[in-house]
Design a protein around this motif. Structure first.
Motif, PDB file in Angstrom:
ATOM      1  N   ASN A 186      53.111  51.780 -14.593  1.00 25.94           N
ATOM      2  CA  ASN A 186      54.062  51.639 -15.853  1.00 25.94           C
ATOM      3  C   ASN A 186      54.135  49.831 -16.066  1.00 25.94           C
ATOM      4  O   ASN A 186      53.375  49.144 -15.288  1.00 25.94           O
ATOM      5  CB  ASN A 186      55.163  52.146 -15.667  1.00 25.94           C
ATOM      6  N   ASP A 187      54.819  49.564 -16.791  1.00 26.07           N
ATOM      7  CA  ASP A 187      54.964  48.128 -17.359  1.00 26.07           C
ATOM      8  C   ASP A 187      55.589  47.328 -16.206  1.00 26.07           C
ATOM      9  O   ASP A 187      55.135  46.181 -16.095  1.00 26.07           O
ATOM     10  CB  ASP A 187      55.734  47.688 -18.637  1.00 26.07           C
TER      11      ASP A 187
ATOM     12  N   LEU B 198      52.494  46.880 -13.535  1.00 24.31           N
ATOM     13  CA  LEU B 198      51.556  45.900 -14.302  1.00 24.31           C
ATOM     14  C   LEU B 198      52.108  44.450 -14.223  1.00 24.31           C
ATOM     15  O   LEU B 198      51.196  43.509 -13.715  1.00 24.31           O
ATOM     16  CB  LEU B 198      51.377  46.265 -15.844  1.00 24.31           C
ATOM     17  N   SER B 199      53.419  44.293 -14.360  1.00 25.94           N
ATOM     18  CA  SER B 199      54.037  42.861 -14.348  1.00 25.94           C
ATOM     19  C   SER B 199      54.039  42.445 -13.000  1.00 25.94           C
ATOM     20  O   SER B 199      53.485  41.225 -12.677  1.00 25.94           O
ATOM     21  CB  SER B 199      55.527  43.052 -14.644  1.00 25.94           C
TER      22      SER B 199
ATOM     23  N   SER C  96      48.757  42.254 -18.019  1.00 23.48           N
ATOM     24  CA  SER C  96      49.518  42.484 -19.205  1.00 23.48           C
ATOM     25  C   SER C  96      48.856  43.739 -19.745  1.00 23.48           C
ATOM     26  O   SER C  96      48.023  44.259 -19.257  1.00 23.48           O
ATOM     27  CB  SER C  96      48.953  41.408 -20.192  1.00 23.48           C
ATOM     28  N   HIS C  97      49.711  44.277 -20.711  1.00 25.71           N
ATOM     29  CA  HIS C  97      49.305  45.637 -21.368  1.00 25.71           C
ATOM     30  C   HIS C  97      47.791  45.467 -22.001  1.00 25.71           C
ATOM     31  O   HIS C  97      47.216  46.471 -21.849  1.00 25.71           O
ATOM     32  CB  HIS C  97      50.566  45.945 -22.102  1.00 25.71           C
TER      33      HIS C  97
ATOM     34  N   ARG D 123      45.202  45.508 -19.437  1.00 24.54           N
ATOM     35  CA  ARG D 123      45.154  46.900 -18.870  1.00 24.54           C
ATOM     36  C   ARG D 123      44.237  47.632 -19.618  1.00 24.54           C
ATOM     37  O   ARG D 123      43.214  48.540 -19.493  1.00 24.54           O
ATOM     38  CB  ARG D 123      46.302  47.574 -18.547  1.00 24.54           C
TER      39      ARG D 123
END
Length: 52
Positions: A28-29, A32-33, A38-39, A42
């Protein structure tokens, strides 16, 4: 025999890349953070073919 080992190693590496990209796609975000990804990073990684 060395060539066969090389082919098997390349195949195993490809499988590992596919596995880690699949796992990356499940994060999830917040996760990732935490990893500093970053999205967009990914998406770029997940969209790569398994052999690269």
């Amino acid at each position: 025999m060395a060539r066969l080992r090389g082919l098997l190693r390349a195949f195993a590496d490809s499988l590992e890349r596919a596995r880690t990209r699949r796992l990356l796609g499940q994060l999830n975000d917040q996760q990732l953070s935490d990893l500093g990804i970053s999205h967009a990073d990914r998406l770029n990684e997940v969209d790569k073919p398994f052999w690269r």
